[in-house]
Scaffold this motif. Structure first.
Motif, PDB file in Angstrom:
ATOM      1  N   PHE A 210       0.830  -1.203   0.000  1.00  0.00           N
ATOM      2  CA  PHE A 210       0.000   0.000   0.000  1.00  0.00           C
ATOM      3  C   PHE A 210       0.871   1.262   0.000  1.00  0.00           C
ATOM      4  CE2 PHE A 210      -1.648   3.387   2.736  1.00  0.00           C
ATOM      5  CZ  PHE A 210      -2.739   3.795   1.991  1.00  0.00           C
ATOM      6  N   ARG A 211       1.892   1.282   0.851  1.00  0.00           N
ATOM      7  CA  ARG A 211       2.790   2.451   0.904  1.00  0.00           C
ATOM      8  C   ARG A 211       3.417   2.716  -0.457  1.00  0.00           C
ATOM      9  NH1 ARG A 211       4.721  -0.082   5.491  1.00  0.00           N
ATOM     10  NH2 ARG A 211       6.719  -0.587   4.487  1.00  0.00           N
ATOM     11  N   ARG A 212       3.934   1.668  -1.065  1.00  0.00           N
ATOM     12  CA  ARG A 212       4.631   1.844  -2.344  1.00  0.00           C
ATOM     13  C   ARG A 212       3.709   2.393  -3.422  1.00  0.00           C
ATOM     14  NH1 ARG A 212       6.711  -3.315  -1.172  1.00  0.00           N
ATOM     15  NH2 ARG A 212       5.327  -4.230  -2.734  1.00  0.00           N
ATOM     16  N   ARG A 213       2.466   1.941  -3.415  1.00  0.00           N
ATOM     17  CA  ARG A 213       1.554   2.284  -4.502  1.00  0.00           C
ATOM     18  C   ARG A 213       0.806   3.600  -4.295  1.00  0.00           C
ATOM     19  NH1 ARG A 213       0.815  -3.324  -4.108  1.00  0.00           N
ATOM     20  NH2 ARG A 213      -0.989  -3.087  -2.732  1.00  0.00           N
ATOM     21  N   HIS A 214       0.582   3.994  -3.040  1.00  0.00           N
ATOM     22  CA  HIS A 214      -0.388   5.065  -2.823  1.00  0.00           C
ATOM     23  C   HIS A 214       0.072   6.243  -1.964  1.00  0.00           C
ATOM     24  CE1 HIS A 214      -3.325   2.510  -4.723  1.00  0.00           C
ATOM     25  NE2 HIS A 214      -3.035   1.530  -3.886  1.00  0.00           N
ATOM     26  N   VAL A 215       1.229   6.131  -1.304  1.00  0.00           N
ATOM     27  CA  VAL A 215       1.614   7.167  -0.347  1.00  0.00           C
ATOM     28  C   VAL A 215       3.022   7.683  -0.627  1.00  0.00           C
ATOM     29  CG1 VAL A 215       1.890   7.738   2.101  1.00  0.00           C
ATOM     30  CG2 VAL A 215       0.169   6.063   1.404  1.00  0.00           C
ATOM     31  N   GLY A 216       3.181   9.017  -0.530  1.00  0.00           N
ATOM     32  CA  GLY A 216       4.497   9.634  -0.574  1.00  0.00           C
ATOM     33  C   GLY A 216       4.796  10.250   0.782  1.00  0.00           C
TER      34      GLY A 216
ATOM     35  N   VAL B 232      14.379  18.238  -2.792  1.00  0.00           N
ATOM     36  CA  VAL B 232      14.669  16.936  -3.404  1.00  0.00           C
ATOM     37  C   VAL B 232      13.795  15.859  -2.772  1.00  0.00           C
ATOM     38  CG1 VAL B 232      16.419  15.141  -3.766  1.00  0.00           C
ATOM     39  CG2 VAL B 232      17.044  17.553  -4.007  1.00  0.00           C
ATOM     40  N   ALA B 233      13.651  15.917  -1.442  1.00  0.00           N
ATOM     41  CA  ALA B 233      12.824  14.940  -0.747  1.00  0.00           C
ATOM     42  C   ALA B 233      11.369  15.012  -1.212  1.00  0.00           C
ATOM     43  CB  ALA B 233      12.910  15.165   0.764  1.00  0.00           C
ATOM     44  N   LEU B 234      10.878  16.220  -1.472  1.00  0.00           N
ATOM     45  CA  LEU B 234       9.516  16.371  -1.974  1.00  0.00           C
ATOM     46  C   LEU B 234       9.391  15.787  -3.383  1.00  0.00           C
ATOM     47  CD1 LEU B 234       6.650  17.415  -1.817  1.00  0.00           C
ATOM     48  CD2 LEU B 234       7.493  19.694  -2.431  1.00  0.00           C
ATOM     49  N   ALA B 235      10.362  16.082  -4.236  1.00  0.00           N
ATOM     50  CA  ALA B 235      10.344  15.518  -5.590  1.00  0.00           C
ATOM     51  C   ALA B 235      10.393  13.992  -5.537  1.00  0.00           C
ATOM     52  CB  ALA B 235      11.527  16.064  -6.390  1.00  0.00           C
ATOM     53  N   ARG B 236      11.194  13.465  -4.631  1.00  0.00           N
ATOM     54  CA  ARG B 236      11.293  11.997  -4.467  1.00  0.00           C
ATOM     55  C   ARG B 236       9.946  11.407  -4.049  1.00  0.00           C
ATOM     56  NH1 ARG B 236      15.052  10.250   0.380  1.00  0.00           N
ATOM     57  NH2 ARG B 236      13.351  11.358   1.426  1.00  0.00           N
ATOM     58  N   ALA B 237       9.240  12.106  -3.162  1.00  0.00           N
ATOM     59  CA  ALA B 237       7.942  11.611  -2.695  1.00  0.00           C
ATOM     60  C   ALA B 237       6.908  11.601  -3.806  1.00  0.00           C
ATOM     61  CB  ALA B 237       7.449  12.471  -1.534  1.00  0.00           C
ATOM     62  N   LEU B 238       7.074  12.468  -4.796  1.00  0.00           N
ATOM     63  CA  LEU B 238       6.080  12.596  -5.862  1.00  0.00           C
ATOM     64  C   LEU B 238       6.345  11.698  -7.062  1.00  0.00           C
ATOM     65  CD1 LEU B 238       5.629  16.483  -5.854  1.00  0.00           C
ATOM     66  CD2 LEU B 238       4.079  14.775  -4.900  1.00  0.00           C
ATOM     67  N   VAL B 239       7.531  11.083  -7.132  1.00  0.00           N
ATOM     68  CA  VAL B 239       7.899  10.350  -8.340  1.00  0.00           C
ATOM     69  C   VAL B 239       7.018   9.120  -8.545  1.00  0.00           C
ATOM     70  CG1 VAL B 239       9.664   8.822  -7.331  1.00  0.00           C
ATOM     71  CG2 VAL B 239       9.873   9.575  -9.718  1.00  0.00           C
ATOM     72  N   THR B 240       6.441   8.583  -7.473  1.00  0.00           N
ATOM     73  CA  THR B 240       5.575   7.408  -7.616  1.00  0.00           C
ATOM     74  C   THR B 240       4.130   7.776  -7.906  1.00  0.00           C
ATOM     75  OG1 THR B 240       5.162   7.312  -5.229  1.00  0.00           O
ATOM     76  CG2 THR B 240       7.035   6.044  -6.068  1.00  0.00           C
ATOM     77  N   ASP B 241       3.844   9.070  -8.081  1.00  0.00           N
ATOM     78  CA  ASP B 241       2.488   9.551  -8.356  1.00  0.00           C
ATOM     79  C   ASP B 241       1.511   9.054  -7.285  1.00  0.00           C
ATOM     80  OD1 ASP B 241       0.515  10.944  -9.709  1.00  0.00           O
ATOM     81  OD2 ASP B 241       0.006   9.248 -10.978  1.00  0.00           O
TER      82      ASP B 241
END
Length: 241
Positions: free
Chosen positions: A89-95, A156-165
């Motif tokens: 769930f974390r991988r697919r839906h949460v940043g 950078v941390a914010l961009a990383r959190a958004l890369v998985t949409d």
């Protein structure tokens, strides 16, 4: 809140409890918490240290399982899920965005974003440059964390959190180690992201940040003390502390 983009990331909690330790050493981090956050809202959770804010974030994000209660996040039931299911769930839906960035020191800014897309199997590694540009760091893509300021690392941390949409972005004290000017930059990026339809839930001890939220949740001693809905959140640039 945006009215044109698809709204994502709603949260529903009913009677959620979480404790640590046993016997006389038991700490009740969450005590029968009820909470509703609508899809597409930017919600701020306030409270002193030890009030349960971070535990709340961890339970919503599937980092920890609650001891009891119902949890529904982004349309998915987390109640009673096994650790492996919560990880998926974390991988697919949460940043996640944390106060202390948690960047990998041996990777460049671009690589810190690419590795998340690769490890989670979600997102496009090629979006790293696009996301760095979106947070104003296109010219710092090849810099290592030690070569970046605190504000740049947080971007950078914010961009990383958004890369998985993700459907929901969880931020734990994202401006806590930043000065006000740099902190405002991060808040503006979070608000811009929210206006594109992404649900954002931000934990902070800084009451001033609440002015930019659609929903303000106040916690104390593991309980939700109050929930206030704000019809006219202010722009991040107007937040002062």
């Amino acid at each position: 809140m945006t009215t044109t983009a698809k709204l994502r990331g709603g949260v529903l909690l009913r009677g959620v409890g979480k404790s640590y330790g046993t016997g006389d050493a038991t700490v009740h981090a969450l005590r029968d918490v009820d909470l509703d956050v609508e899809p597409g809202e930017l919600a701020v959770v306030l409270g002193p240290s030890g009030s349960g804010k971070t535990t709340l974030l961890n339970v919503i994000g599937g980092i920890e399982a609650a001891d009891h209660g119902r949890i529904r996040v982004a349309g998915r039931e987390l109640t009673g899920q096994a650790p492996g299911s919560l990880s998926g769930f974390r991988r697919r839906h949460v940043g996640f965005v944390f106060q202390f960035f948690n960047l990998i020191a041996t990777l460049t800014a671009r690589e810190n974003i690419e590795v998340v897309a690769e490890l989670t199997g979600r997102g496009d590694r090629g979006r790293a440059s696009e996301l760095l540009a979106a947070v104003g760091l296109a010219d710092r893509a090849d810099a290592f964390p030690a070569q970046l300021s605190g504000g740049e690392q947080q971007r950078v941390a914010l961009a990383r959190a958004l890369v998985t949409d993700p459907d929901l972005l969880l931020a734990d004290e994202p401006t806590g180690s930043l000065d006000m000017a740099t902190g405002r930059t991060i808040l503006r990026l979070l608000q811009d992201t929210n206006r594109e339809g992404l649900g954002v839930l931000m934990v902070t001890h800084n009451a001033a940040v609440a002015a930019m939220a659609h929903r303000v949740v106040t916690m104390r001693d593991g309980r939700v003390q109050s929930v206030v809905r704000q019809e006219a959140p202010v722009d991040a640039e107007r937040v002062n502390w």
